[in-house]
Design an enzyme around this catalytic site. Structure first.
Site, mmCIF file in Angstrom:
data_model
loop_
_atom_site.group_PDB
_atom_site.id
_atom_site.type_symbol
_atom_site.label_atom_id
_atom_site.label_comp_id
_atom_site.label_asym_id
_atom_site.label_seq_id
_atom_site.Cartn_x
_atom_site.Cartn_y
_atom_site.Cartn_z
ATOM 1 C CD GLU A 133 2.713 9.501 11.560
ATOM 2 O OE1 GLU A 133 3.014 8.317 11.343
ATOM 3 O OE2 GLU A 133 1.630 9.848 12.076
ATOM 4 C CE LYS A 135 -1.058 9.586 0.944
ATOM 5 N NZ LYS A 135 -0.727 8.480 0.013
ATOM 6 C CG ASP A 137 3.952 5.428 -3.518
ATOM 7 O OD1 ASP A 137 2.787 5.044 -3.329
ATOM 8 O OD2 ASP A 137 4.417 5.685 -4.637
ATOM 9 C CE1 TYR A 248 -1.506 3.807 9.371
ATOM 10 C CE2 TYR A 248 0.172 3.053 7.835
ATOM 11 C CZ TYR A 248 -1.152 3.149 8.219
ATOM 12 O OH TYR A 248 -2.138 2.580 7.448
ATOM 13 C CE LYS A 336 -0.935 11.477 -3.059
ATOM 14 N NZ LYS A 336 -1.618 10.387 -3.800
ATOM 15 C CB CYS A 430 6.793 -14.951 -30.929
ATOM 16 S SG CYS A 430 8.417 -14.330 -30.439
ATOM 17 C CB CYS A 433 10.464 -17.311 -33.232
ATOM 18 S SG CYS A 433 9.163 -17.631 -32.000
ATOM 19 C CB CYS A 446 7.059 -16.614 -27.415
ATOM 20 S SG CYS A 446 7.835 -17.707 -28.631
ATOM 21 C CB CYS A 451 11.871 -17.897 -29.410
ATOM 22 S SG CYS A 451 11.593 -16.123 -29.560
#
Length: 688
Positions: A133, A135, A137, A248, A336, A430, A433, A446, A451
Site C-alpha cells: 500500500e 505510505k 504522508d 487502511y 521509504k 518589528c 515600523c 507586531c 505598520c
C-alpha cells in the site's frame, strides 16, 4: 409528531449518505453539488423545526457549534505501534527471510482462522503473500464505531494514548457518521478502523497561498497542515480545511472473522470508508519490490504525498504467530523513498511581516537546483525553528522540498562550520515600523496598526487577482507607493493620479495611464470581491460570497451583530467576532469612508442570466492549467453566467474545461462521453 416528517427526515439522511458514498468512496458522483446542497438544506430545515429528531449521526451534525476547551487524552484499546522503516531492497529481502525463518516449521493447520478445508493441511509455508500500500504522508488516526455509528476519533499520540479529536474528525466528509453499507452486511457491535488523514497537494497549495495572502505563516508541508488542522480548538475552522482520509486497517474488531488483510480492506470499503485504490496483493517479496519500484517513478502522478510503500503480510493468522516487539509489529515494514536533497549555503536571514503582523524568518540561499527548479529562498517558519536546528547565517545546509512543494532547511552541516557563521538574533522590534512585538504561541507578532509592512501586504492582497484584480498594481509598485508615502492604505489607491505614478521606477506616461484605467475599472467589482479584498481575518473568497449574498450591501454587513452573523450557515462564532471587531475599528471605518467617497461599488450586483446565456443551468468541471485564466476566474465566469460548477466529473456533467495537465478528470470525462472544451472553445462558448 407527524409520521410523514419522521419518514422524510430518514429518507433525506439515507439519500445523503448514499451520495456521500458515491462521491467520497466510489469516486463516482451521481448528482451535482447544487442538488446535494439542496438535499442538505431540506434536512436542516426539518431538523431546525423539529430539534428532537436530531441524532449524532445525522449528516447535518458534522460541525459542532462550540469550540472544545482542550483535547482529552484517551487510551487505545490496542496500541497503535510504529512501523519499522528501511530504504534498501536488501533490507526488504532480509525482512522476508526473517519472517520465513520464524515460520520455518509452521503449517497451514497452525494458522488461526483457517477455513475447515485447510485445517487438516500439513503443507509447510514457504512463500509469503504480501499486501503493498502507499505510505501516505499524513496523520494516523483511530475511528471507533458502535453499531455502525461513529462515536470517537483519536490521534495516534504515543501509541498508547492519543488526543480525542472526535469533533474535528466529524468535519471530514470522507468519514461516514454512520456506516454506508447494505443491510445484508453484518455490522459488529464495536469496531475500530485505522487510517491516515491527509491533505491533497492542490488543496495544500491553495491553503498556503491564502495564508500567504493573508499574512499568516505558511505550513511546512501537507502533513503539518493536516496535523495542525486536527488540533484546532474550533471544529468550524477545521471544517474549512479540505482534509481527506484513507482507511487502511482494523485495530479492534471483536469476534468478527477475517482471514487476511485484503478481506479487511474490502470490508472497510463496504462499510463506506475510502481505501487507497493502489493496494496490491503480491505472491512473494520479489513481486512486492517490483511494485514498490514502479511507484517510486510514478508518485509524481498522485494528487497526494507518499514517502514510500507499506508492505504487510497478508495472512492475519500469521500476524498472530509473528507478533510484535514493544515498538513495532513483526509482520509489516515500510520501504521509504529517498527524498531529493541539495546542499547550499545560507547567505542571510530576512524577516517578513505579514498583513496580520506575524513575523516570519526567511533564509536567502545560494541558488541551487532541486526537484526541477532553482531554489534561492526557504521559509524558516518561526524563530523557535531557528533555535531548535541551530541555524546560523553562513551555514552550509541541506535543503529539501517539503512535500516536494516548499523548500525547507532539513539539516545544518555543523561539521563544515568555519567559525565565521553568525547567530540570528530574535527581533525585539518589528523590522518595518520598530513597533513592539509580542509572542503568540510560536509566532512573533507586531500589533502596530500603522505598520508599513502590514499596510503593503494588505494593499497587495486588496489588488490581487482573487480580490479587486487591479492589473499592473503589483508588489514592487506598491512598495514604492508606500515607501514614498503616496498611499497609506488600500483606499488611497483610488486617489492616485497619473502625475503620482510617472516618476516611479519602470513607470511611464502610458503605463501610468493604463494603471489608472485599471483602478477605475475595479470600482465596479461585485461586493463579494470587495469583502474578500478588505483582508478580514478568517474571511476568504467563499465566506465573502456567502456574506455578500446574505446582506446585499456593505453597510448592512458592517452593522450586523455577532448573533446575526452566527445565524448564517457557514459563518461560525469566531468568524462572526472577526467581522464585528474589524468593522468596529475606527481605522477600518475611515478607510471604508474613503472607498465610498471614491465611488467604489458597495452593493451586490444582481444578474439576470437565465435564458440569455447558453451556459445557464449547465454543469461544468474545470481541471488543469488554463491559458489566460486561473481556475477560480473560470469558475467565477461560469457562475456569473448562470452555470453550475462541480469538483468531480459525473454522468450529469455537461462540460469539462480542460487545460494543461488535466489528470484523471479528463479520463473520466472521456469514459462518460462528456463534452470537453479547451480554453479557446470555452471562450467561444461564454461569448455566444
Amino acid at each position: 409528531m407527524n409520521k410523514n416528517v419522521i419518514e422524510k427526515v430518514e429518507y433525506l439522511r439515507a439519500k445523503i449518505r448514499y451520495h456521500d458514498g458515491k462521491y467520497y468512496v466510489s469516486n463516482m458522483p451521481e448528482i451535482e453539488d447544487y442538488e446535494y446542497d439542496q438535499l442538505m438544506k431540506q434536512l436542516e430545515m426539518l431538523e431546525n423545526s423539529h430539534p428532537q429528531l436530531i441524532t449524532p449521526d445525522s449528516p447535518t451534525q458534522r460541525v459542532s457549534g462550540e469550540p472544545v476547551p482542550e483535547f482529552k487524552s484517551v487510551e487505545h484499546k490496542i496500541p497503535m505501534l510504529s512501523i519499522e522503516n528501511t530504504y534498501s531492497e536488501e533490507e526488504l529481502r532480509e525482512f522476508d527471510r526473517r519472517i520465513r525463518r520464524k515460520l520455518k516449521n509452521t503449517r497451514l493447520s497452525d494458522i488461526a482462522g483457517r477455513t475447515s478445508a485447510q485445517e487438516g493441511s500439513l503443507e509447510l509455508i514457504e512463500e509469503i503473500e504480501y499486501v503493498i500500500e502507499h505510505k501516505i504522508d499524513g496523520v494516523a488516526i483511530s475511528l471507533w464505531y458502535e453499531n455502525g455509528i461513529f462515536t470517537r476519533g483519536a490521534t495516534r499520540g504515543n501509541g498508547i494514548r492519543g488526543d480525542d479529536v472526535t469533533a474535528n474528525l466529524r468535519t471530514v466528509k470522507d468519514i461516514p457518521l454512520r456506516f454506508l453499507c447494505d443491510d445484508h452486511i453484518r455490522i459488529p457491535p464495536s469496531i475500530e478502523i485505522r487510517g491516515e488523514i491527509y491533505l491533497p497537494d492542490g488543496d495544500f497549495q491553495i491553503l498556503n497561498q491564502r495564508r500567504e495572502e493573508e499574512g499568516e505563516p505558511l505550513f511546512a508541508n501537507p502533513r503539518n497542515a493536516a496535523a495542525g488542522s486536527l488540533k484546532l480548538l474550533n471544529p468550524q475552522t477545521t471544517a474549512k480545511r479540505p482534509l481527506r482520509l484513507f482507511a487502511y486497517a482494523f485495530g479492534y474488531y471483536g469476534d468478527s472473522k477475517f482471514t487476511d488483510h485484503i478481506e479487511c480492506l474490502e470490508t472497510i470499503k463496504k462499510f463506506g470508508l475510502p481505501v487507497n485504490p493502489h493496494y496490491k496483493l503480491c505472491k512473494n517479496m520479489d513481486e512486492a519490490i517490483s511494485y514498490c519500484n514502479l511507484w517510486e517513478s510514478r508518485r509524481s502522478e498522485l494528487e497526494y504525498q507518499v514517502d514510500g510503500m507499506v508492505i504487510k503480510v497478508n495472512s492475519l493468522g500469521l500476524h498472530g504467530i509473528l507478533g510484535s516487539t514493544s515498538k513495532a509489529p513483526r509482520w509489516v515494514i515500510s520501504y521509504k523513498y529517498q527524498p531529493e536533497e541539495s546542499t547550499t549555503k545560507i547567505e542571510t536571514i530576512k524577516v517578513q511581516v505579514g498583513k496580520t503582523g506575524i513575523l516570519t524568518p526567511v533564509a536567502e540561499l545560494d541558488p541551487v537546483p532541486l526537484s526541477g527548479t532553482t531554489v534561492s529562498r526557504a521559509s524558516l517558519y518561526n524563530f523557535d525553528e531557528i533555535e531548535r536546528k541551530d541555524i546560523r547565517v553562513g551555514d552550509c545546509v541541506i535543503v529539501r522540498k517539503a512535500g516536494e512543494i516548499i523548500p525547507q532547511v532539513v539539516k545544518v552541516l555543523k561539521e563544515k562550520r568555519t567559525g565565521n557563521e553568525q547567530r540570528f538574533d530574535v527581533p525585539e522590534k518589528c523590522p518595518a515600523c520598530e513597533g513592539d512585538v509580542i509572542k503568540e504561541e510560536v509566532y512573533l507578532k507586531c500589533h502596530n496598526p500603522l505598520c508599513t509592512a502590514q499596510a503593503k501586504r494588505r494593499i497587495v492582497y486588496f489588488a490581487s487577482r482573487n480580490a479587486m484584480n487591479i492589473e499592473g498594481l503589483g508588489p514592487a509598485l506598491i512598495e514604492q507607493l508606500v515607501d514614498k508615502k503616496i498611499i497609506n492604505d488600500y483606499a488611497d489607491i483610488y486617489s492616485l493620479k497619473v502625475d503620482d505614478l510617472v516618476p516611479l521606477e519602470r513607470m511611464g506616461e502610458k503605463s501610468a495611464q493604463n494603471l489608472i484605467t485599471e483602478i477605475e475599472k475595479s470600482k465596479s467589482r461585485d461586493l463579494h470581491l470587495l469583502v474578500c479584498a478588505l483582508g478580514i481575518q478568517n474571511i476568504g473568497s467563499h465566506a465573502a460570497e456567502v456574506l455578500s449574498k446574505e446582506f446585499g450591501t456593505l453597510d448592512k454587513l458592517m452593522n450586523a451583530s455577532v448573533e446575526e452573523l452566527e445565524e448564517i450557515f457557514e459563518i461560525g462564532s469566531i468568524t462572526a467576532k472577526s467581522l464585528v471587531d474589524f468593522f468596529s475599528n475606527s481605522h477600518t471605518q475611515d478607510v471604508i469612508r474613503k472607498l465610498k467617497t471614491a465611488g467604489v461599488n458597495l452593493t451586490a450586483i444582481s444578474r439576470h442570466t437565465k435564458s440569455v446565456s447558453p451556459i445557464a443551468e449547465k454543469s461544468f468541471v474545470v481541471t488543469g492549467t488554463l491559458n489566460g485564466y486561473t481556475r477560480k476566474e473560470a469558475e467565477g465566469i461560469i457562475k456569473n453566467l448562470g452555470g453550475r460548477v462541480s469538483s468531480a466529473v459525473s454522468s450529469k456533467t455537461d462540460f469539462l474545461i480542460a487545460g494543461e495537465s488535466p489528470g484523471s478528470k479528463l479520463t473520466k470525462a472521456k469514459e462518460l462521453g462528456t463534452t470537453i472544451l479547451n480554453t479557446e472553445e470555452f471562450e467561444k462558448l461564454i461569448n455566444l
